[in-house]
Design an enzyme around this catalytic site. Structure first.
Site, PDB file in Angstrom:
ATOM      1  N   ARG A   1       0.927  -1.357   0.111  1.00 13.50           N
ATOM      2  CA  ARG A   1      -0.106  -0.001  -0.090  1.00 13.50           C
ATOM      3  C   ARG A   1       1.066   1.217  -0.005  1.00 13.50           C
ATOM      4  O   ARG A   1       1.748   1.328   0.865  1.00 13.50           O
ATOM      5  CB  ARG A   1      -0.854   0.136   0.988  1.00 13.50           C
ATOM      6  CG  ARG A   1      -1.665   1.478   1.702  1.00 13.50           C
ATOM      7  CD  ARG A   1      -2.656   1.405   2.537  1.00 13.50           C
ATOM      8  NE  ARG A   1      -3.755   0.685   2.281  1.00 13.50           N
ATOM      9  CZ  ARG A   1      -4.940   0.838   2.623  1.00 13.50           C
ATOM     10  NH1 ARG A   1      -5.120   1.791   3.630  1.00 13.50           N
ATOM     11  NH2 ARG A   1      -5.998  -0.032   2.219  1.00 13.50           N
TER      12      ARG A   1
ATOM     13  N   CYS B   1     -16.916   1.316   1.436  1.00 10.49           N
ATOM     14  CA  CYS B   1     -15.459   0.553   1.585  1.00 10.49           C
ATOM     15  C   CYS B   1     -15.058   0.818   2.992  1.00 10.49           C
ATOM     16  O   CYS B   1     -14.318  -0.176   3.500  1.00 10.49           O
ATOM     17  CB  CYS B   1     -14.365   0.814   0.491  1.00 10.49           C
ATOM     18  SG  CYS B   1     -13.899   2.432   0.435  1.00 10.49           S
TER      19      CYS B   1
ATOM     20  N   ARG C   1     -13.529  -8.642   2.969  1.00  6.66           N
ATOM     21  CA  ARG C   1     -12.040  -8.344   2.740  1.00  6.66           C
ATOM     22  C   ARG C   1     -11.005  -9.725   2.893  1.00  6.66           C
ATOM     23  O   ARG C   1     -10.107 -10.111   2.046  1.00  6.66           O
ATOM     24  CB  ARG C   1     -11.548  -7.190   3.389  1.00  6.66           C
ATOM     25  CG  ARG C   1     -11.999  -5.922   3.032  1.00  6.66           C
ATOM     26  CD  ARG C   1     -11.756  -5.521   1.731  1.00  6.66           C
ATOM     27  NE  ARG C   1     -10.327  -5.434   1.319  1.00  6.66           N
ATOM     28  CZ  ARG C   1      -9.494  -4.275   1.620  1.00  6.66           C
ATOM     29  NH1 ARG C   1     -10.095  -3.053   2.136  1.00  6.66           N
ATOM     30  NH2 ARG C   1      -8.141  -4.397   1.430  1.00  6.66           N
TER      31      ARG C   1
HETATM   32  N1   CP Z   1     -11.286  -0.085   3.007  1.00  2.00           N
HETATM   33  C1   CP Z   1     -10.086  -0.076   3.246  1.00  2.00           C
HETATM   34  O1   CP Z   1      -9.201  -0.439   2.467  1.00  2.00           O
HETATM   35  O2   CP Z   1      -9.898   0.123   4.623  1.00  2.00           O
HETATM   36  P1   CP Z   1      -8.317   0.486   5.393  1.00  2.00           P
HETATM   37  O3   CP Z   1      -7.833   1.723   4.679  1.00  2.00           O
HETATM   38  O4   CP Z   1      -8.446   0.615   6.634  1.00  2.00           O
HETATM   39  O5   CP Z   1      -7.627  -0.528   5.161  1.00  2.00           O
HETATM   40  N1  NVA Z   2     -10.564   6.478  -1.229  1.00  2.00           N
HETATM   41  C1  NVA Z   2      -9.922   6.159   0.068  1.00  2.00           C
HETATM   42  C2  NVA Z   2     -10.148   4.534   0.151  1.00  2.00           C
HETATM   43  C3  NVA Z   2      -9.767   4.028   1.628  1.00  2.00           C
HETATM   44  C4  NVA Z   2      -9.845   2.673   2.013  1.00  2.00           C
HETATM   45  C5  NVA Z   2      -8.357   6.549   0.059  1.00  2.00           C
HETATM   46  O1  NVA Z   2      -7.784   6.241  -0.652  1.00  2.00           O
HETATM   47  O2  NVA Z   2      -7.985   7.186   1.199  1.00  2.00           O
END
Ligand code: CP
Ligand code: NVA
Length: 292
Positions: free
Chosen positions: A100, A250, A278
């Protein structure tokens, strides 16, 4: 060559449908697979996370593996070691690498050099793991995917893009409503509109996400809230969808902003199922990629 999962479009329609069925089997029998027995999955987080981290850690453990969570500020990456060298080293220890980060290019570079599958755990442009879990949630709620209508209202962000790309591939009709300046630039697979009421007409599910994402400049927050306010998911908007329509998000949510607390905690949502799914979806994904 390892099989990567960067945008979600690496999987065929048939593979997506099979993955959803497999995820539901794993949900019914969480300890039935040892696909990661004695193996390690490296999970790199350069951005905060609750669901992604917890669902990957718990999911890898349930598959008999070891989830190795790495924050970038603890890696030599933070002192200038290259992505290439990091990819080489992690590939000697781990069966897969999740990442991420706030940089799509970085994931592409990791995938170019890794000897094991690389999984995108969210970038500014994509969130394919979320879209997989959402397919599982839709299949659970409606007993099918093919022909479902999904409306997304709000910011044309990473979650919206992955829904268009992944859900369309699985046979779902996706419509995205966003204001001018906040629209996705790639509507080839879905229908883009500025009108939230038009988008939700006859929809089986209405989805929204935050108005300020992790990769957005915080200085734009006030303007975003103003522009996106007409796109709030509330009972009145959901009433304009199909009578059986469900609300999706989400998470994390900002009740009172992009979704009302009434919907977030009410009877007409499957949002907390999305969060649970998830884990099941990502377990099915890990099985698929690691066997490839
Ligand atoms: N929906 C989601 O990806 O949540 P987090 O940012 O908490 O991982
Ligand atoms: N669109 C949001 C999703 C978080 C899971 C972000 O990128 O912060």
């Amino acid at each position: 060559m390892p099989r990567h999962f960067i945008t979600g479009t690496e999987l065929s329609a048939q593979e997506l449908r099979a993955l959803v069925e497999r995820a539901l089997k794993l949900k019914a029998a969480p300890y039935s697979s040892d696909a990661l027995r004695r193996r390690t999955v490296a999970l790199i987080f350069q951005k905060p996370s609750t669901r992604t981290r917890v669902s990957f850690e718990a999911g890898v453990a349930e598959l008999g593996g070891h989830p190795m969570v790495l924050r970038t500020d603890e890696l030599q990456l933070s002192r200038g070691e290259s992505i290439r060298d990091t990819a080489y080293v992690l590939s000697r220890h781990a069966a897969a690498i999740g990442i991420r980060t706030g940089d799509d290019e970085l994931v592409a570079e990791m995938a170019a050099h890794a000897g094991v599958p690389v999984i995108n755990m969210l970038t500014p442009s994509h969130h394919p793991c979320q879209a997989l879990a959402d397919l599982v949630t839709l299949r659970e709620a409606f007993g099918r995917l093919d022909g479902l209508k999904l409306a997304y209202v709000g910011d044309g962000n990473n979650v919206a893009r992955s829904l268009i790309e992944v859900a369309s591939r699985a046979g779902i009709e996706v419509r995205v409503a966003s204001p001018d300046g906040y629209q996705l630039d790639d509507g080839a697979l879905g229908v883009l509109t500025e009108d939230p009421r038009e988008a939700v007409r006859e929809a089986d599910a209405v989805y929204t996400d935050v108005w300020v994402s992790m990769s957005d400049d915080p200085a734009t927050a006030a303007r975003r809230r103003q522009m996106l306010a007409p796109y709030r998911l509330d009972a009145e908007l959901l009433d304009r969808a199909a009578p059986h329509a469900i609300a999706l998000h989400c998470l994390p949510a900002h009740p009172g902003e992009e979704i009302t607390a009434e919907l977030l905690y009410g009877r007409r949502q499957r949002i907390w199922d999305q969060a649970e799914n998830r884990r099941h979806a990502q377990k099915a994904l890990l099985e698929l990629l690691i066997d490839a």
